[in-house]
Design a protein around this motif. Structure first.
Motif, PDB file in Angstrom:
ATOM      1  N   PRO A  45       0.824  -1.224   0.000  1.00 44.59           N
ATOM      2  CA  PRO A  45       0.000   0.000   0.000  1.00 44.59           C
ATOM      3  C   PRO A  45       0.851   1.263   0.000  1.00 44.59           C
ATOM      4  CG  PRO A  45      -0.798  -1.563   1.627  1.00 44.59           C
ATOM      5  CD  PRO A  45       0.522  -2.085   1.148  1.00 44.59           C
ATOM      6  N   LEU A  46       1.971   1.239   0.698  1.00 44.32           N
ATOM      7  CA  LEU A  46       2.856   2.396   0.769  1.00 44.32           C
ATOM      8  C   LEU A  46       3.387   2.775  -0.616  1.00 44.32           C
ATOM      9  CD1 LEU A  46       4.657   3.988   3.108  1.00 44.32           C
ATOM     10  CD2 LEU A  46       6.414   2.506   2.182  1.00 44.32           C
TER      11      LEU A  46
ATOM     12  N   ALA B 193       0.519   3.906  -3.012  1.00 48.24           N
ATOM     13  CA  ALA B 193      -0.034   5.199  -2.598  1.00 48.24           C
ATOM     14  C   ALA B 193       0.902   6.336  -2.997  1.00 48.24           C
ATOM     15  CB  ALA B 193      -0.286   5.225  -1.094  1.00 48.24           C
ATOM     16  N   SER B 194       2.224   6.116  -2.883  1.00 42.08           N
ATOM     17  CA  SER B 194       3.165   7.168  -3.265  1.00 42.08           C
ATOM     18  C   SER B 194       2.993   7.524  -4.736  1.00 42.08           C
ATOM     19  CB  SER B 194       4.606   6.718  -3.020  1.00 42.08           C
ATOM     20  OG  SER B 194       4.792   6.472  -1.647  1.00 42.08           O
TER      21      SER B 194
ATOM     22  N   ASN C 282      -0.412   9.377  -5.135  1.00 44.09           N
ATOM     23  CA  ASN C 282      -0.399  10.753  -4.624  1.00 44.09           C
ATOM     24  C   ASN C 282       0.373  11.685  -5.556  1.00 44.09           C
ATOM     25  OD1 ASN C 282      -1.860   9.880  -2.437  1.00 44.09           O
ATOM     26  ND2 ASN C 282      -0.110   9.744  -1.064  1.00 44.09           N
TER      27      ASN C 282
ATOM     28  N   LEU D 285      11.018  11.241  -0.745  1.00 43.45           N
ATOM     29  CA  LEU D 285      10.139  10.255  -0.120  1.00 43.45           C
ATOM     30  C   LEU D 285      10.909   8.972   0.164  1.00 43.45           C
ATOM     31  CD1 LEU D 285       6.863  10.695  -2.222  1.00 43.45           C
ATOM     32  CD2 LEU D 285       7.433  11.691   0.005  1.00 43.45           C
TER      33      LEU D 285
ATOM     34  N   ILE E 246      12.992   9.256   3.262  1.00 43.25           N
ATOM     35  CA  ILE E 246      12.164   9.147   4.472  1.00 43.25           C
ATOM     36  C   ILE E 246      11.798   7.687   4.731  1.00 43.25           C
ATOM     37  CG2 ILE E 246       9.950   9.772   5.516  1.00 43.25           C
ATOM     38  CD1 ILE E 246      10.067  12.393   3.921  1.00 43.25           C
TER      39      ILE E 246
ATOM     40  N   MET F  88      12.700   5.259   7.882  1.00 44.10           N
ATOM     41  CA  MET F  88      11.673   4.596   8.705  1.00 44.10           C
ATOM     42  C   MET F  88      11.979   3.098   8.832  1.00 44.10           C
ATOM     43  SD  MET F  88       9.224   6.804   9.703  1.00 44.10           S
ATOM     44  CE  MET F  88       7.692   5.910   9.953  1.00 44.10           C
TER      45      MET F  88
ATOM     46  N   LEU G 182       1.778  12.362   3.892  1.00 41.58           N
ATOM     47  CA  LEU G 182       0.958  11.224   3.478  1.00 41.58           C
ATOM     48  C   LEU G 182       1.762   9.930   3.549  1.00 41.58           C
ATOM     49  CD1 LEU G 182      -0.898  12.836   0.436  1.00 41.58           C
ATOM     50  CD2 LEU G 182      -1.926  12.160   2.606  1.00 41.58           C
ATOM     51  N   LEU G 183       3.064  10.012   3.207  1.00 41.27           N
ATOM     52  CA  LEU G 183       3.919   8.822   3.270  1.00 41.27           C
ATOM     53  C   LEU G 183       4.028   8.331   4.714  1.00 41.27           C
ATOM     54  CD1 LEU G 183       6.054   7.075   1.553  1.00 41.27           C
ATOM     55  CD2 LEU G 183       7.729   8.450   2.761  1.00 41.27           C
ATOM     56  N   LEU G 184       4.243   9.269   5.619  1.00 43.04           N
ATOM     57  CA  LEU G 184       4.344   8.883   7.030  1.00 43.04           C
ATOM     58  C   LEU G 184       3.034   8.247   7.493  1.00 43.04           C
ATOM     59  CD1 LEU G 184       6.361  11.895   8.501  1.00 43.04           C
ATOM     60  CD2 LEU G 184       7.145   9.557   8.057  1.00 43.04           C
TER      61      LEU G 184
ATOM     62  N   GLU H 147       1.025   6.647   5.738  1.00 42.25           N
ATOM     63  CA  GLU H 147       0.894   5.336   5.097  1.00 42.25           C
ATOM     64  C   GLU H 147       1.601   4.249   5.920  1.00 42.25           C
ATOM     65  OE1 GLU H 147      -1.214   3.439   2.416  1.00 42.25           O
ATOM     66  OE2 GLU H 147      -1.043   5.589   2.075  1.00 42.25           O
ATOM     67  N   PHE H 148       2.535   4.652   6.809  1.00 40.56           N
ATOM     68  CA  PHE H 148       3.193   3.653   7.657  1.00 40.56           C
ATOM     69  C   PHE H 148       2.229   3.033   8.669  1.00 40.56           C
ATOM     70  CE2 PHE H 148       7.219   4.929   5.881  1.00 40.56           C
ATOM     71  CZ  PHE H 148       7.945   3.754   5.935  1.00 40.56           C
TER      72      PHE H 148
ATOM     73  N   THR I  86      -5.556   7.885   1.851  1.00 43.95           N
ATOM     74  CA  THR I  86      -4.553   7.374   2.787  1.00 43.95           C
ATOM     75  C   THR I  86      -5.204   6.878   4.075  1.00 43.95           C
ATOM     76  OG1 THR I  86      -2.871   8.832   1.877  1.00 43.95           O
ATOM     77  CG2 THR I  86      -2.489   7.999   4.087  1.00 43.95           C
TER      78      THR I  86
END
Lengths: 444, 444
Positions: free
Chosen positions: A304-305, A308-309, A312, A353, A356, A360, B275-277, B279-280, B421
């Protein structure tokens, strides 16, 4: 609103309550209610009904009433109304008008609804260049009684009806009575062709801060005027249509609360169903890569991550390009410039992105060891995929509106759900390709 | 455009080329170029610059030039420009004006930029009720030379400056000279309060088909007028802002091609990173259910389908509600009506989508046996999840704008990527909960 009662018969209903109840009322209720309303309230309600609702109502009213309401409308509004009626009913509506008005409206009906000609009012104040200020003022007074309220700008026409200048009522009233219109008039008049699309007309209005804009034919002959209050409506309507399309529905063409439930279901459901079917390509793409998932299950949890990127980035790019096109800031020929710009943007955004996301993953590994010894490789797959998917998403999102327009379709059909759906499938393919490349020999 | 050359010095550059090059020019180039342009082209360019660009340019120009340009602007535009300058520079700009203009502009600066007071022109035509038509016309002629071009509607004020009526220049020029303004004027004037938000002002304009709208204070005293050409700009700007926010970027506040690359990165990147964060959380939700994935890997391949259905339903609902709010069709108090309506809509849409998805699973099984003997159960999990996720997505998408507005935030911040998201994470939780429930004892 209780639908069992004859609601519109209750004179205490406010305009907005009446308008909200309108779509669910029977034709009989509408006619009955409309005849009970005070003339003033009836006019207010009538003005706010859509052209289609106006047509339905008029065709149900008795002939005398129908004639009164047809004559109440200005020629451009009457033409809109008639356009909504079925062919054989148009005759009935046109029959209520006198000869002059009928001719005017038949001329307007030759235009498409969303071009300058379909928007304009054929009644405007006209002058000849050789008139004196005194003659011009008394001529305008006569026109204002018989013809048109729009006498604040008078258009100067030559013997062939060609537009040669414009003069304002303000200049006329503050000039010596003996001067001629030719001496006072401004010869360079901003004008639009009768076939110009209404979105382009509104861009001309905005760029020039106008209150009135003359419409001419290919030979430069004056046909009518478009006024700023019509343009306010056009800009709102066009923006509403674009926003609704971008959100993944068909344009509602009516206020939210006035759309009947079945109509609303249809306008939203058709797109949702198509998007769902398209999403099965994503299912198929994942199915193809099931062996990779089997081997490295942890890949699944980042799906999903990744998608979604892409979605978006694509939504942003599509939205910005569609709006810039609507405002006249971007034309078809700009596609290459936009493509280079957006590709660079996508790569930069994607790298940010990716950094980041990699951080994470690193933190996650530091807090627990759930990702296993190959966490750096997993992080690399996620990061590289995000760069690729973001760049691809940004490029696709920015180019789809150009592609649609070049096929003569509405760029706003590049809705955010559509862009996201395309990027779900293609994003998945990119992700598993990257995983195959980077994990070969270690995890795969 | 070659940036090594002093581009603006080349007089053959068109307006649009100049405006596109503007953001990347140095201040020196801008000043140098601006002084070389013909007065006409300079005015056109100046009119199309944003208030911020105008302020930057003026502060770099020599004092004489600066004075000319400040006096060229109408009071409302001058106020916008000054608002963009830093505190100590405002004095410099105000010093270029004469006393009367300075007082006018200081009064305008007390308003917020996006309320009626910040939008209005303080110069308008005014009359007293006891004037005769003859007196009124000669008084308007004088005002039109000294004060304002807006004499097409004259506002009738009593001794306390309270608005008591309106009369059009058209009515004045076609009435007998001895009648009084009081006899001619229309006493019920549509008006707005000076603090009304500009979006609400544009809704008043559209509902009443106006070309000019008077602005009054809490005591009903006349303060200025807003004209339709300003409203055309407001409607375009507000729609652009909403569209860009809905697409998941910050509002650009400038034409697409004129936004400098770093600014563009910031306006898009900040939202993408957030939004990426977010999505975690989805990653975490999937990680929690990894045991279920391990047991029934086929669940993984339907994940994008499930979460996309929720996101698409949510995008549609959010888009429709945000636009209806902007158009004044929905107010905060309508939330419960919308909630019931959208929940019903979501359940119906979801059931339709579920039926399609179940049929697709059935066909898939018929074509190959890859889904195994429990394909009906898999289909049931997918279908039930789609119903739940669609209903939840539609409800969330429609309620988020209400929630934002009730906290005083912009409903358009309920962007389609944000809604999608949120629905990725919650959709995943719903999917695995449904799977846990339906597959217990068989596959799980």
């Amino acid at each position: 609103v209780e639908l069992d009662d004859p609601v519109v018969a209750d004179e205490k209903l406010s305009d907005s309550e009446l308008l909200e109840a309108w779509p669910v009322l029977s034709t009989e209720d509408r006619v009955e209610g409309f005849e009970i309303l005070s003339r003033e309230q009836a006019e207010r309600i009538f003005d706010q009904l859509s052209a289609r609702d106006q047509a339905e109502l008029l065709l149900a009213l008795p002939l005398g009433e129908r004639r009164i309401w047809m004559r109440y409308l200005s020629p451009d509004d009457a033409a809109d109304l008639i356009q909504e009626a079925a062919q054989q009913q148009r005759e009935q509506l046109l029959a209520t008008l006198d000869d002059a008005a009928r001719r005017e409206i038949l001329a307007l009906l030759a235009y498409k609804e969303d071009e300058a000609g379909g928007l304009m009012n054929p009644r405007y104040a006209r002058l000849r260049p050789e008139m004196t200020v005194d003659q011009a003022l008394s001529y305008l007074r006569r026109q204002s009684r018989q013809q048109t309220e729009n006498i604040y700008y008078a258009y100067v026409l030559d013997a062939d009806q060609k537009l040669v200048g414009v003069v304002s009522l303000r200049e006329l009233v503050s000039s010596p009575p003996g001067r001629t219109v030719r001496e006072l008039m401004k010869p360079d008049v901003v004008r639009v062709n009768e076939q110009m699309d209404q979105e382009a007309v509104s861009n001309v209005f905005a760029a020039n801060d106008l209150v009135m804009l003359p419409v001419v034919d290919d030979q430069g002959r004056m046909k009518g005027v478009v006024t700023a209050d019509d343009i306010v409506d056009v800009v709102r309507e066009e923006a509403t249509e674009d926003i609704q399309k971008m959100g993944g529905t068909a344009a509602l063409d009516a206020p939210y609360l006035q759309v009947a439930p079945f109509e609303m279901l249809r306008k939203r459901g058709v797109w949702l169903a198509l998007l769902l079917l398209a999403e099965f390509f994503t299912v198929a793409a994942m199915h193809q890569s099931q062996d990779k998932l089997q081997a490295v299950l942890v890949l699944a949890i980042f799906i999903p991550l990744i998608i979604a990127s892409g979605g978006n980035c694509g939504s942003q790019a599509a939205t910005l390009v569609v709006r810039a096109m609507a405002l006249g800031e971007l034309r078809l020929r700009d596609w290459w410039r936009v493509a280079r710009r957006e590709l660079a943007m996508g790569l930069t955004l994607g790298s940010t992105l990716a950094a980041i996301a990699f951080a994470m993953v690193y933190v996650w590994h530091a807090l627990s060891t759930e990702l296993g010894q190959h966490f750096l490789l997993i992080g690399a797959v996620v990061a590289a995929s995000i760069v690729a998917v973001s760049a691809w998403g940004t490029l696709l999102g920015s180019m789809l509106p150009f592609a649609l327009r070049s096929f003569g379709l509405d760029p706003a059909s590049a809705s955010t759900p559509l862009v996201a759906t395309i990027l779900d499938g293609t994003g998945m393919v990119i992700y598993f390709a990257v995983a195959g490349l980077l994990l070969r020999g270690t995890l795969l």
